[in-house]
Design an enzyme around this catalytic site. Structure first.
Site, PDB file in Angstrom:
ATOM      1  N   ASN A  27      -4.933   6.011  -7.202  1.00  0.00           N
ATOM      2  CA  ASN A  27      -5.514   7.367  -7.154  1.00  0.00           C
ATOM      3  C   ASN A  27      -4.529   8.401  -7.697  1.00  0.00           C
ATOM      4  O   ASN A  27      -4.149   9.356  -7.042  1.00  0.00           O
ATOM      5  CB  ASN A  27      -5.988   7.734  -5.740  1.00  0.00           C
ATOM      6  N   LEU A  44       2.481   6.558  -5.161  1.00  0.00           N
ATOM      7  CA  LEU A  44       3.694   7.063  -5.821  1.00  0.00           C
ATOM      8  C   LEU A  44       3.426   8.299  -6.678  1.00  0.00           C
ATOM      9  O   LEU A  44       4.335   8.845  -7.278  1.00  0.00           O
ATOM     10  CB  LEU A  44       4.348   5.951  -6.645  1.00  0.00           C
ATOM     11  N   ARG A  45       2.158   8.737  -6.728  1.00  0.00           N
ATOM     12  CA  ARG A  45       1.770  10.052  -7.273  1.00  0.00           C
ATOM     13  C   ARG A  45       1.985  10.242  -8.763  1.00  0.00           C
ATOM     14  O   ARG A  45       1.671  11.300  -9.298  1.00  0.00           O
ATOM     15  CB  ARG A  45       2.492  11.187  -6.529  1.00  0.00           C
ATOM     16  N   HIS A  72     -10.830   0.783   1.320  1.00  0.00           N
ATOM     17  CA  HIS A  72     -10.539   1.842   2.286  1.00  0.00           C
ATOM     18  C   HIS A  72     -11.848   2.004   3.065  1.00  0.00           C
ATOM     19  O   HIS A  72     -12.815   2.550   2.541  1.00  0.00           O
ATOM     20  CB  HIS A  72     -10.153   3.095   1.497  1.00  0.00           C
ATOM     21  N   ASP A 114       1.076   2.820   3.610  1.00  0.00           N
ATOM     22  CA  ASP A 114       0.225   3.928   3.158  1.00  0.00           C
ATOM     23  C   ASP A 114       1.080   5.179   2.910  1.00  0.00           C
ATOM     24  O   ASP A 114       0.662   6.306   3.192  1.00  0.00           O
ATOM     25  CB  ASP A 114      -0.902   4.224   4.163  1.00  0.00           C
ATOM     26  N   ASN A 123      -5.658   9.698   7.074  1.00  0.00           N
ATOM     27  CA  ASN A 123      -6.959   9.071   7.058  1.00  0.00           C
ATOM     28  C   ASN A 123      -6.797   7.594   6.744  1.00  0.00           C
ATOM     29  O   ASN A 123      -6.301   7.271   5.674  1.00  0.00           O
ATOM     30  CB  ASN A 123      -7.843   9.734   5.996  1.00  0.00           C
ATOM     31  N   HIS A 179       0.836  -1.213   0.000  1.00  0.00           N
ATOM     32  CA  HIS A 179       0.000   0.000   0.000  1.00  0.00           C
ATOM     33  C   HIS A 179       0.865   1.256   0.000  1.00  0.00           C
ATOM     34  O   HIS A 179       1.323   1.709   1.028  1.00  0.00           O
ATOM     35  CB  HIS A 179      -0.898  -0.005   1.243  1.00  0.00           C
TER      36      HIS A 179
END
Lengths: 325, 442
Positions: free
Chosen positions: B95, B64-65, B180, B306, B279, B61
């Site tokens: 995401n 890496l953007r 999630h 995360d 979160n 999890h």
């Protein structure tokens, strides 16, 4: 500049009972200045203060401004609209720019909890929190406490109930901290949907019914019911709120005790408080406003390094420490 | 490629019940032999005395953007950060911008990872197109392009019907569906755990129940469908109890926990430090203790980071407005050793199991073992090294760590992927060649 209160006033949580009493005692001699024909003393002459209001405010902003002017400080008001904030400037950039202008103090009102601390951590000037989100509003707490002390004397063992939307109220938090530190017994009363779930851990009593609160308390501090709480679904209607939780003359008369009624304003007459209570003999609501100026003068004076024992003398001349940075 | 000989370390490999001093020989990217063996003359010998040699850690999890936010992390910098933290493989959440919800997007991540020549990067595809929670993404084609799981991470799957369908459809491809767990109407606007601290700070809270309601929903849907649900970043005592309930009934549920939820509490939010904002939020000491127990007894299967880099400008602001998430790849091992192994909650073989063997098994990935013939993905770490975290030295572009300035115990020493050394302590991380394309484009 670090006086007996430290650099900033961010909340009442971090103050000791002794520091709170010091502010209240310092406010006493300042009350008289507002009663003079020439309402001005030179205690903060040469100091520059920025009133940085990111949220609308009438009463608090004017009260601070009067306090500053009556101490002879130079003041600038900045509101979010019409400033670089409305052009997307971040809070940290605003802070750095203020710092670069070599100001002495900032009074900040902001919609985000923690905003005053955020600013205080990043600039050397004194920071006074004039309300940050739903966190604290320390000068409101202090003026409420000063008003209570004027009428009740020592607050140790006195019973104060805060009524209404505790969940979203910075006034409630500052009152709970301040009153508890002075030894008062504190309770809250309001719909459970507007109380924090962890309210029991605050060390306060909870009354579900306003009648019980009136029976118990020496004073009620009645909070404003924000209308957006209804649209957000916390409570069904203002009408029912008044019927279940409203502070009405009928309810006060049924209670046996003599009781003081405070309200931080602005009031919703006919919702949380009825007009004949707000304007009636129990109400000290306008005394709160008068005390607001004196308390804020005391806070400004102490943060600027003024010596509490010289506050009386400061009315004539400068009681401020001369060795300023 | 020269053979690599890891000399004199403590070999810890729960997949073959190994916990003894010995040597490891890597030839042609595979484990050639292990145990009391001699180094061949032509081998590169790495001295591992005093160090632990284990199967490479796998982080299932991380964020890496890339594509979309190459200013805060790229696949190359993320893969190097992973290697620096002892991870030989990571799974990248979808995401991104655009969302990784189709085979072309999955293929892009695979190619960028190959160029990075650091830790392996396995893409995770989105559950729904655009992560919008409406239409199923093309699981089959994404798996064909290299996706190893699906998730709408960052966003909860609000629709029970969509979650049901995803669990059923994923069975065809034998991949886990990662959720999630967050009931969005309960958590809306929340900035931290709901409790006394949020009440005092005047921040809107997220109750534990917002997570737990979705945990039990997902467990029940896994029972209904027979699909494999993997619950991301568990943060509450109640979630642990619900997972235990599900596992006792043989339901196909697995779960992960992050190092920060095993080491920090909501108290860390006092002072409005945005590096304590994530979160799910940091919870209470009671939750931390339940999670530690759950990692120990296996109720929670594995540890995942995360890893969520953000630009410092985004974190340098009012708490409620700051984004969620912290970087974790380069502190995970040390946080686990400091908070779980040192106080005696977890043994080193258990740590290796939760960070290497179980992630490989649950996600059906190569690795997780040092058996002869397996791919030589190896982590070498110093179990007793004391070091002060300095976020400015991270290989990740992210600096948003709540551990910055803390002294932790345990640090990776050498990371080997398919027989190649991709990280060695004291040696600067590989150059920036993987980023050339981004620079040209940006």
């Amino acid at each position: 500049m670090t006086g007996t209160l430290g650099k900033d006033l961010l909340g009442l949580e971090s103050l000791t009972g002794e520091q709170i009493r010091l502010i209240l005692d310092t406010a006493e001699p300042f009350k008289e200045i507002s009663e003079r024909a020439i309402k001005k003393v030179p205690a903060l002459r040469g100091s520059t203060i920025v009133n940085l209001f990111f949220e609308n405010s009438t009463r608090t902003r004017i009260s601070f401004e009067f306090a500053e002017k009556r101490l002879s400080a130079d003041t600038v008001n900045v509101s979010a609209s019409g400033s670089s904030v409305s052009k997307g400037e971040t809070l940290v950039d605003t802070a750095r720019n203020l710092e670069a202008m070599r100001i002495d103090m900032v009074v900040i009102r902001h919609s985000a909890s923690g905003a005053a601390k955020f600013l205080a951590d990043r600039i050397q000037s004194n920071v006074i929190n004039a309300g940050d989100g739903t966190h604290e509003h320390p000068t409101q707490g202090l003026l409420d406490i000063l008003t209570l002390r004027d009428r009740l004397g020592d607050l140790k063992g006195r019973r104060i109930c805060i009524c209404g939307d505790i969940l979203h109220s910075r006034v409630a938090r500052s009152n709970i901290w301040g009153l508890t530190k002075l030894g008062a017994e504190v309770a809250v009363c309001g719909p459970r949907s507007l109380l924090p779930n962890a309210i029991d851990e605050f060390g306060v009593q909870v009354f579900d019914r306003i009648e019980e609160a009136i029976e118990w308390a020496d004073a009620l501090n009645v909070l404003r019911l924000q209308f957006e709480r209804m649209t957000a679904g916390y409570i069904p209607s203002a009408r029912e709120y008044n019927r279940v939780f409203g502070v009405t003359r009928e309810r006060l008369e049924r209670g046996k005790r003599d009781i003081l009624i405070l309200h931080p304003g602005p009031m919703n007459r006919g919702v949380e408080i009825d007009s004949d209570v707000a304007d009636g003999p129990h109400s000290v609501i306008l005394d709160q406003v008068t005390n607001g100026v004196a308390v804020r003068m005391a806070v400004l004076y102490l943060l600027a390094g003024g010596k509490p024992e010289l506050a009386e003398a400061a009315k004539g001349g400068s009681g401020r420490r001369e060795e300023r940075e | 490629m020269k053979p690599v000989f890891l000399n004199g370390g403590t070999l810890v490999d729960p997949s073959q019940r190994l916990n003894e001093i010995g040597n490891l020989l890597i030839v042609d990217g595979e484990v050639a032999s292990i145990g009391r063996i001699e180094a061949p003359d032509d081998a590169e010998v790495i001295d591992c005395a005093g160090l632990i040699v284990s199967p490479g850690f796998i982080d299932v999890h991380c964020h890496l953007r890339e594509p979309g936010r190459e200013d805060v992390e790229t696949i190359a910098t993320g893969a190097r950060a992973a290697a620096a933290g002892g991870f030989t493989a990571v799974c990248a959440m979808p995401n991104t911008d655009p969302v990784t919800d189709n085979q072309a997007a999955v293929g892009f991540i695979v190619r960028q990872a190959q160029r990075a020549k650091a830790a392996r990067v396995y893409p995770i595809g989105a559950i729904s197109v655009g992560q919008e929670g409406k239409v199923l993404a093309e699981f089959g084609e994404m798996v064909g392009a290299g996706a190893v799981a699906v998730s709408d991470d960052g966003k909860p799957v609000a629709s029970a019907q969509l979650m049901r369908t995803a669990l059923e459809y994923a069975r065809t491809f034998k991949i886990p569906v990662i959720d999630h767990c967050e009931e969005p109407t309960l958590s809306a606007g929340g900035a931290m755990n709901e409790g006394i601290v949020s009440a005092q700070l005047g921040l809107k809270g997220i109750p534990a129940e917002a997570e737990e309601i979705m945990v039990i929903r997902d467990i029940l849907l896994a029972r209904l469908t027979g699909g494999h649900v993997h619950l991301a970043h568990m943060s509450t005592k109640g979630s642990v109890e619900l997972i235990r309930w599900g596992k006792e009934r043989g339901i196909n549920v697995t779960a992960e926990v992050c190092p920060h939820h095993l080491s920090l509490t909501e108290e860390r939010v006092r002072g409005y430090d945005t590096n304590a904002k994530m979160n799910p939020p940091l919870r209470t000491q009671k939750d931390v203790e339940a999670l530690r127990e759950a990692v120990k007894d296996g109720t929670i299967d594995l540890v995942a980071t995360d890893h969520a880099p953000h630009h410092y400008d985004e974190k340098e602001r009012e708490f409620a407005d700051a984004p969620n998430g912290i970087v974790g790849l380069e502190t995970a091992l040390a946080v686990i050793i400091t908070n779980l192994v040192e106080p005696g909650h977890l043994s080193f073989p258990d740590l290796v199991d939760r960070m290497a063997c179980t992630p490989a098994r649950v996600f059906n990935l190569p690795g997780g073992t040092l058996k002869r013939g397996s791919a030589a993905d190896v982590t070498v770490f110093d179990p007793g090294a004391r070091w002060k975290v300095d976020a400015s030295q991270f290989a990740s572009k992210g600096r948003n760590s709540p551990y910055n300035g803390m002294t932790l115990v345990g640090r990776s020493a050498c990371t080997i992927v398919a027989g190649s050394v991709v990280f060695r302590s004291g040696v600067p991380v590989r150059g920036q060649e993987g980023e050339r394309m981004n620079r040209v484009r940006g």
